[in-house]
Design a protein around this motif. Sequence first.
Motif, PDB file in Angstrom:
ATOM      1  N   ALA A   1       0.827  -1.204   0.000  1.00  0.00           N
ATOM      2  CA  ALA A   1       0.000   0.000   0.000  1.00  0.00           C
ATOM      3  C   ALA A   1       0.865   1.258   0.000  1.00  0.00           C
ATOM      4  O   ALA A   1       0.599   2.219  -0.718  1.00  0.00           O
ATOM      5  CB  ALA A   1      -0.924  -0.008   1.219  1.00  0.00           C
ATOM      6  N   ARG A   2       1.916   1.270   0.819  1.00  0.00           N
ATOM      7  CA  ARG A   2       2.803   2.436   0.871  1.00  0.00           C
ATOM      8  C   ARG A   2       3.487   2.653  -0.470  1.00  0.00           C
ATOM      9  O   ARG A   2       3.593   3.776  -0.950  1.00  0.00           O
ATOM     10  CB  ARG A   2       3.849   2.263   1.977  1.00  0.00           C
ATOM     11  N   GLU A   3       3.945   1.571  -1.075  1.00  0.00           N
ATOM     12  CA  GLU A   3       4.658   1.679  -2.336  1.00  0.00           C
ATOM     13  C   GLU A   3       3.775   2.267  -3.427  1.00  0.00           C
ATOM     14  O   GLU A   3       4.212   3.029  -4.279  1.00  0.00           O
ATOM     15  CB  GLU A   3       5.159   0.296  -2.771  1.00  0.00           C
ATOM     16  N   ALA A   4       2.489   1.897  -3.385  1.00  0.00           N
ATOM     17  CA  ALA A   4       1.571   2.309  -4.446  1.00  0.00           C
ATOM     18  C   ALA A   4       0.953   3.685  -4.229  1.00  0.00           C
ATOM     19  O   ALA A   4       0.546   4.331  -5.186  1.00  0.00           O
ATOM     20  CB  ALA A   4       0.451   1.272  -4.587  1.00  0.00           C
ATOM     21  N   THR A   5       0.882   4.165  -2.997  1.00  0.00           N
ATOM     22  CA  THR A   5       0.090   5.367  -2.742  1.00  0.00           C
ATOM     23  C   THR A   5       0.842   6.535  -2.127  1.00  0.00           C
ATOM     24  O   THR A   5       0.317   7.645  -2.114  1.00  0.00           O
ATOM     25  CB  THR A   5      -1.085   5.032  -1.801  1.00  0.00           C
ATOM     26  N   LEU A   6       2.041   6.316  -1.605  1.00  0.00           N
ATOM     27  CA  LEU A   6       2.722   7.403  -0.899  1.00  0.00           C
ATOM     28  C   LEU A   6       3.960   7.883  -1.648  1.00  0.00           C
ATOM     29  O   LEU A   6       5.012   8.093  -1.070  1.00  0.00           O
ATOM     30  CB  LEU A   6       3.103   6.946   0.518  1.00  0.00           C
ATOM     31  N   GLY A   7       3.822   8.044  -2.960  1.00  0.00           N
ATOM     32  CA  GLY A   7       4.951   8.460  -3.774  1.00  0.00           C
ATOM     33  C   GLY A   7       5.515   9.805  -3.387  1.00  0.00           C
ATOM     34  O   GLY A   7       6.721  10.058  -3.514  1.00  0.00           O
ATOM     35  N   GLN A   8       4.675  10.694  -2.885  1.00  0.00           N
ATOM     36  CA  GLN A   8       5.151  12.035  -2.536  1.00  0.00           C
ATOM     37  C   GLN A   8       6.085  12.039  -1.338  1.00  0.00           C
ATOM     38  O   GLN A   8       6.785  13.018  -1.085  1.00  0.00           O
ATOM     39  CB  GLN A   8       3.962  12.978  -2.299  1.00  0.00           C
ATOM     40  N   HIS A   9       6.103  10.913  -0.572  1.00  0.00           N
ATOM     41  CA  HIS A   9       6.950  10.838   0.619  1.00  0.00           C
ATOM     42  C   HIS A   9       8.228  10.033   0.380  1.00  0.00           C
ATOM     43  O   HIS A   9       9.022   9.873   1.298  1.00  0.00           O
ATOM     44  CB  HIS A   9       6.170  10.203   1.777  1.00  0.00           C
ATOM     45  N   LYS A  10       8.415   9.534  -0.835  1.00  0.00           N
ATOM     46  CA  LYS A  10       9.562   8.668  -1.096  1.00  0.00           C
ATOM     47  C   LYS A  10      10.815   9.469  -1.413  1.00  0.00           C
ATOM     48  O   LYS A  10      10.753  10.611  -1.856  1.00  0.00           O
ATOM     49  CB  LYS A  10       9.253   7.730  -2.268  1.00  0.00           C
ATOM     50  N   ILE A  11      11.940   8.824  -1.200  1.00  0.00           N
ATOM     51  CA  ILE A  11      13.232   9.356  -1.598  1.00  0.00           C
ATOM     52  C   ILE A  11      13.764   8.460  -2.708  1.00  0.00           C
ATOM     53  O   ILE A  11      13.874   7.244  -2.550  1.00  0.00           O
ATOM     54  CB  ILE A  11      14.221   9.377  -0.414  1.00  0.00           C
ATOM     55  N   ALA A  12      14.075   9.035  -3.861  1.00  0.00           N
ATOM     56  CA  ALA A  12      14.508   8.247  -5.006  1.00  0.00           C
ATOM     57  C   ALA A  12      15.848   7.572  -4.717  1.00  0.00           C
ATOM     58  O   ALA A  12      16.667   8.067  -3.941  1.00  0.00           O
ATOM     59  CB  ALA A  12      14.622   9.132  -6.246  1.00  0.00           C
ATOM     60  N   LYS A  13      16.081   6.439  -5.367  1.00  0.00           N
ATOM     61  CA  LYS A  13      17.296   5.663  -5.169  1.00  0.00           C
ATOM     62  C   LYS A  13      18.351   6.028  -6.223  1.00  0.00           C
ATOM     63  O   LYS A  13      18.056   6.624  -7.236  1.00  0.00           O
ATOM     64  CB  LYS A  13      16.977   4.167  -5.245  1.00  0.00           C
ATOM     65  N   ARG A  14      19.574   5.617  -5.942  1.00  0.00           N
ATOM     66  CA  ARG A  14      20.693   5.742  -6.873  1.00  0.00           C
ATOM     67  C   ARG A  14      20.854   7.160  -7.415  1.00  0.00           C
ATOM     68  O   ARG A  14      21.070   7.367  -8.601  1.00  0.00           O
ATOM     69  CB  ARG A  14      20.544   4.736  -8.016  1.00  0.00           C
ATOM     70  N   GLY A  15      20.713   8.128  -6.540  1.00  0.00           N
ATOM     71  CA  GLY A  15      20.981   9.506  -6.933  1.00  0.00           C
ATOM     72  C   GLY A  15      19.853  10.210  -7.669  1.00  0.00           C
ATOM     73  O   GLY A  15      19.999  11.374  -8.056  1.00  0.00           O
ATOM     74  N   GLY A  16      18.747   9.545  -7.879  1.00  0.00           N
ATOM     75  CA  GLY A  16      17.633  10.185  -8.549  1.00  0.00           C
ATOM     76  C   GLY A  16      16.861  11.086  -7.603  1.00  0.00           C
ATOM     77  O   GLY A  16      17.118  11.120  -6.399  1.00  0.00           O
ATOM     78  N   ARG A  17      15.901  11.835  -8.161  1.00  0.00           N
ATOM     79  CA  ARG A  17      15.079  12.734  -7.331  1.00  0.00           C
ATOM     80  C   ARG A  17      13.630  12.633  -7.770  1.00  0.00           C
ATOM     81  O   ARG A  17      13.329  12.574  -8.959  1.00  0.00           O
ATOM     82  CB  ARG A  17      15.551  14.176  -7.470  1.00  0.00           C
ATOM     83  N   THR A  18      12.728  12.638  -6.806  1.00  0.00           N
ATOM     84  CA  THR A  18      11.307  12.701  -7.106  1.00  0.00           C
ATOM     85  C   THR A  18      10.953  14.145  -7.417  1.00  0.00           C
ATOM     86  O   THR A  18      11.694  15.069  -7.099  1.00  0.00           O
ATOM     87  CB  THR A  18      10.463  12.206  -5.922  1.00  0.00           C
ATOM     88  N   PRO A  19       9.765  14.395  -8.033  1.00  0.00           N
ATOM     89  CA  PRO A  19       9.355  15.767  -8.256  1.00  0.00           C
ATOM     90  C   PRO A  19       9.307  16.584  -6.973  1.00  0.00           C
ATOM     91  O   PRO A  19       9.639  17.769  -6.975  1.00  0.00           O
ATOM     92  CB  PRO A  19       7.959  15.610  -8.866  1.00  0.00           C
ATOM     93  N   PHE A  20       8.930  15.964  -5.848  1.00  0.00           N
ATOM     94  CA  PHE A  20       8.887  16.709  -4.578  1.00  0.00           C
ATOM     95  C   PHE A  20      10.278  17.039  -4.081  1.00  0.00           C
ATOM     96  O   PHE A  20      10.489  18.074  -3.453  1.00  0.00           O
ATOM     97  CB  PHE A  20       8.104  15.886  -3.539  1.00  0.00           C
ATOM     98  N   GLN A  21      11.255  16.156  -4.356  1.00  0.00           N
ATOM     99  CA  GLN A  21      12.629  16.476  -4.009  1.00  0.00           C
ATOM    100  C   GLN A  21      13.161  17.616  -4.870  1.00  0.00           C
ATOM    101  O   GLN A  21      13.894  18.482  -4.407  1.00  0.00           O
ATOM    102  CB  GLN A  21      13.517  15.234  -4.184  1.00  0.00           C
ATOM    103  N   ILE A  22      12.792  17.577  -6.149  1.00  0.00           N
ATOM    104  CA  ILE A  22      13.228  18.666  -7.045  1.00  0.00           C
ATOM    105  C   ILE A  22      12.651  19.995  -6.583  1.00  0.00           C
ATOM    106  O   ILE A  22      13.328  21.013  -6.532  1.00  0.00           O
ATOM    107  CB  ILE A  22      12.803  18.368  -8.494  1.00  0.00           C
TER     108      ILE A  22
END
Length: 215
Positions: free
Chosen positions: A194-215
Motif C-alpha cells: 500500500a505504501r509503495e503504491a500510494t505514498l509516492g510524494q513521501h519517497k526518496i529516489a534511489k541511486r541519486g535520482g530525485r522525485t518531483p517533490f525532491q526537485i
Amino acid sequence: MVTMTVSHKRKDALKDVWDAVSSGWGSVTSGGVWSNAETEQEFEARLQRWENSGLAHEEAKRLGQKPPRAPRGWHKRQYPEIKRGDKAKYGVIGWARAVEVTRGANGWHVHIHAVLVLEGRQQAHERAYALGRSMHVRWNKGIAKRGFTSSKEHGLRVDVSEGAERQLAEYLAKAGEPEKAVRNSVEKAGKALAREATLGQHKIAKRGGRTPFQI
C-alpha cells in the motif's frame, strides 16, 4: 503488486515518457484480452456453430463438392476453448494504480505501481506471476506505439503479499506473544504494498535520482 516501466534515455522528454506509460496501461486494461468473459451459454452456442461448420465442410468433401472453409482447428480436432479475459482467468476482483516519477542520470523514470486483488488463495503466486506476464505483453504493445520498449529484466516486477493469515500464524506459534503484537503484525500484512503504491510524494529516489517533490 505489478510494477511496469519503460526503457528511457536522458534526452527523452517527460511528456513523451509519460504518454508512453499511459498508452501502455491503456493497452493492458482495455479490450477482450483483459475484460472478456464468455458465459457458458455463449460458449456452447459458439461450439455448436464450430461443429456445424466442420461437419458441413466434411459433407461437401464427401459429395465431391467444393467444401466451405473448415473452422480453425477442425482438422486437428482442436476444440475451441471458452473465452476468458485476464480478469476472469486469474480472478481479478479489482485494482488500484499509481504513477510514479523520478529524475535521475538516465532522465525521466516514469513507472506504474498497480495493486491487484485476486480472488481466493489457491495457486495465488502462480496466478499473480502469470497475470503479470500477460499484462507485460500488452504493455509492450502499448508503449511501442509511442516508440518505447521495456526489457524482461527491468520492465516488469511482480510482488505478492502473503496475506494476514500467514503473519498471524507465525506470531501465534510464538509462546507468550502479547495480543497487541499479534494484532500489529496482522495490520502490517500488505501495508508495504500500500505504501509503495500510494505514498509516492513521501519517497526518496534511489541511486541519486530525485522525485518531483525532491526537485
